[in-house]
Write a protein that holds these residues in place. Structure first.
Motif, PDB file in Angstrom:
ATOM      1  N   TRP A  72      61.041  18.714-129.392  1.00 32.15           N
ATOM      2  CA  TRP A  72      61.751  19.937-129.075  1.00 32.15           C
ATOM      3  C   TRP A  72      63.237  19.409-128.769  1.00 32.15           C
ATOM      4  O   TRP A  72      63.227  18.361-128.965  1.00 32.15           O
ATOM      5  N   SER A  73      64.093  20.339-128.443  1.00 30.36           N
ATOM      6  CA  SER A  73      65.260  19.774-128.264  1.00 30.36           C
ATOM      7  C   SER A  73      65.679  20.334-126.540  1.00 30.36           C
ATOM      8  O   SER A  73      65.269  21.528-126.334  1.00 30.36           O
ATOM      9  N   ALA A  74      66.271  19.405-125.943  1.00 25.07           N
ATOM     10  CA  ALA A  74      67.042  19.906-124.324  1.00 25.07           C
ATOM     11  C   ALA A  74      68.300  20.368-124.570  1.00 25.07           C
ATOM     12  O   ALA A  74      69.014  19.720-125.661  1.00 25.07           O
ATOM     13  N   PRO A  75      68.754  21.059-123.790  1.00 23.81           N
ATOM     14  CA  PRO A  75      67.884  21.765-122.382  1.00 23.81           C
ATOM     15  C   PRO A  75      66.992  22.814-122.990  1.00 23.81           C
ATOM     16  O   PRO A  75      67.197  23.181-123.984  1.00 23.81           O
ATOM     17  N   GLU A  76      65.964  22.779-122.171  1.00 26.59           N
ATOM     18  CA  GLU A  76      64.958  24.046-122.410  1.00 26.59           C
ATOM     19  C   GLU A  76      65.620  25.239-122.180  1.00 26.59           C
ATOM     20  O   GLU A  76      66.318  25.712-121.151  1.00 26.59           O
ATOM     21  N   THR A  77      65.359  26.338-123.102  1.00 25.50           N
ATOM     22  CA  THR A  77      65.452  27.730-122.809  1.00 25.50           C
ATOM     23  C   THR A  77      64.533  28.542-123.408  1.00 25.50           C
ATOM     24  O   THR A  77      63.585  28.105-123.939  1.00 25.50           O
ATOM     25  N   ALA A 234      69.876  14.696-119.710  1.00 27.86           N
ATOM     26  CA  ALA A 234      69.618  16.085-119.480  1.00 27.86           C
ATOM     27  C   ALA A 234      68.841  15.990-118.333  1.00 27.86           C
ATOM     28  O   ALA A 234      68.492  15.041-117.492  1.00 27.86           O
ATOM     29  N   ASP A 235      68.839  17.432-117.651  1.00 31.74           N
ATOM     30  CA  ASP A 235      67.951  17.701-116.371  1.00 31.74           C
ATOM     31  C   ASP A 235      68.401  16.911-115.397  1.00 31.74           C
ATOM     32  O   ASP A 235      67.369  16.063-114.786  1.00 31.74           O
ATOM     33  N   PHE A 236      69.564  16.922-114.797  1.00 28.19           N
ATOM     34  CA  PHE A 236      69.923  15.921-113.576  1.00 28.19           C
ATOM     35  C   PHE A 236      69.973  14.586-113.713  1.00 28.19           C
ATOM     36  O   PHE A 236      69.480  13.711-112.923  1.00 28.19           O
ATOM     37  N   GLY A 237      69.802  14.078-115.267  1.00 29.81           N
ATOM     38  CA  GLY A 237      69.993  12.718-115.387  1.00 29.81           C
ATOM     39  C   GLY A 237      68.503  12.164-115.444  1.00 29.81           C
ATOM     40  O   GLY A 237      68.011  11.069-115.203  1.00 29.81           O
ATOM     41  N   SER A 238      67.444  12.948-116.202  1.00 30.85           N
ATOM     42  CA  SER A 238      66.341  12.601-116.527  1.00 30.85           C
ATOM     43  C   SER A 238      66.196  11.973-117.901  1.00 30.85           C
ATOM     44  O   SER A 238      66.580  12.489-118.774  1.00 30.85           O
ATOM     45  N   ASN A 239      65.479  10.850-118.045  1.00 31.32           N
ATOM     46  CA  ASN A 239      65.115  10.384-119.444  1.00 31.32           C
ATOM     47  C   ASN A 239      63.365  10.485-119.613  1.00 31.32           C
ATOM     48  O   ASN A 239      62.881  10.323-120.694  1.00 31.32           O
ATOM     49  N   ILE A 240      62.623  10.610-118.522  1.00 27.59           N
ATOM     50  CA  ILE A 240      61.332  10.747-118.553  1.00 27.59           C
ATOM     51  C   ILE A 240      60.679  11.827-117.412  1.00 27.59           C
ATOM     52  O   ILE A 240      61.542  12.107-116.519  1.00 27.59           O
TER      53      ILE A 240
END
Length: 278
Positions: A72-77, A234-240
């Motif tokens: 997929w590609s982030a961010p999720e929608t 992405a996601d508040f600085g998440s890589n995992i």
């Protein structure tokens, strides 16, 4: 490296690849999906959705999880859930294979995965995301490995001096319960058990070790990725990221958030290591 196409009663054509140590199977009649991963001769580590979709992992528009590893590609929608039911193109290479998905009309993206067996016994899974829209987009390539029920998963947190700046962060989604009995923190890691409960959770981490490790079905499955600065995640600085419900445990990794002009591509590589364990 050996390869063959087998017919699966539910998935149709599946391209199986092996170096004699690790076996990888990729669906050809839908996807992108890597639907099999194991040490040779051992059970599949990846989740397989029942034919009746009784796990509920579907959408009214026709998307279904199928199981396995997806791209997929982030961010999720809402547009992330494009019903990817079309056959994929594939090319067998000297050390693996390349899989190519047709243009996604919802996201205006083209995706490909290149699987390559490495001399050290690991498997490179290289995700390529291309912007086919008429305008720039900001996105990251996102690998999601949906694994079978049971066992544990561990996210290591390397402790290091970093001045006044935080170095380990955790993001919590939706109804995630901070007291969830499946979560176990130690001095330098988080371990989660997969237990049959109706409560789900999702967590995101900025992990400087950039690894996630799964133990299940007599095997150890490790995914490692390059480390990007937290401000490019992405996601508040998440890589995992880690998702769990009654049926599945998802090991997720995110590449660098970048602005893609029309025609631009971004690459995100995961290194998979699978070995027998007690």
């Amino acid at each position: 490296m050996n390869h063959e196409i087998r017919i699966d009663k539910s998935f149709g054509r599946v391209l199986f690849l092996t170096d004699g140590r690790t076996e990888v199977g990729a669906a050809l009649d839908f996807g992108l999906r890597i639907v099999h991963l194991s040490c040779c001769g051992l059970p599949n580590l990846l989740y397989r959705q029942p034919d009746d979709c009784s796990d509920g992992l579907t959408t009214p528009e026709g998307w279904r999880i199928f199981g396995g590893h997806r791209f997929w590609s982030a961010p999720e929608t809402n547009r992330s859930y494009y019903p990817d039911r079309e056959p994929v193109e594939h090319t067998v290479t000297e050390d693996g294979a390349e899989l190519r998905q047709r243009r996604d009309p919802w996201m205006q993206e083209e995706k490909s995965i290149r699987i390559a067996f490495r001399p050290d016994g690991a498997v490179s899974v290289r995700h390529c995301l291309k912007n086919c829209a008429d305008a720039p987009v900001r996105a990251a390539a996102w690998g999601v490995s949906t694994t079978a029920a049971g066992g544990t998963v561990t996210i290591p947190f390397v402790r290091q001096e970093n001045g006044f700046n935080p170095q380990r962060t955790i993001a919590f989604w939706g109804e995630t319960n901070l007291a969830d009995k499946r979560l176990h923190f130690s001095a330098d890691s988080l371990t989660a058990e997969h237990l049959p409960t109706d409560e789900y959770f999702k967590l995101g981490f900025y992990c400087t070790d950039a690894r996630i490790i799964r133990h299940n079905l007599g095997q150890r499955f490790e995914i490692s990725i390059p480390l990007h600065p937290i401000e490019r995640c992405a996601d508040f600085g998440s890589n995992i990221e880690l998702y769990m419900d009654r049926n599945v445990l998802e090991m997720e990794t995110l590449g660098e958030m970048v602005e893609l002009l029309p025609g631009d591509e971004t690459i995100h590589e995961e290194i998979w290591r699978v070995e027998k364990s007690d």
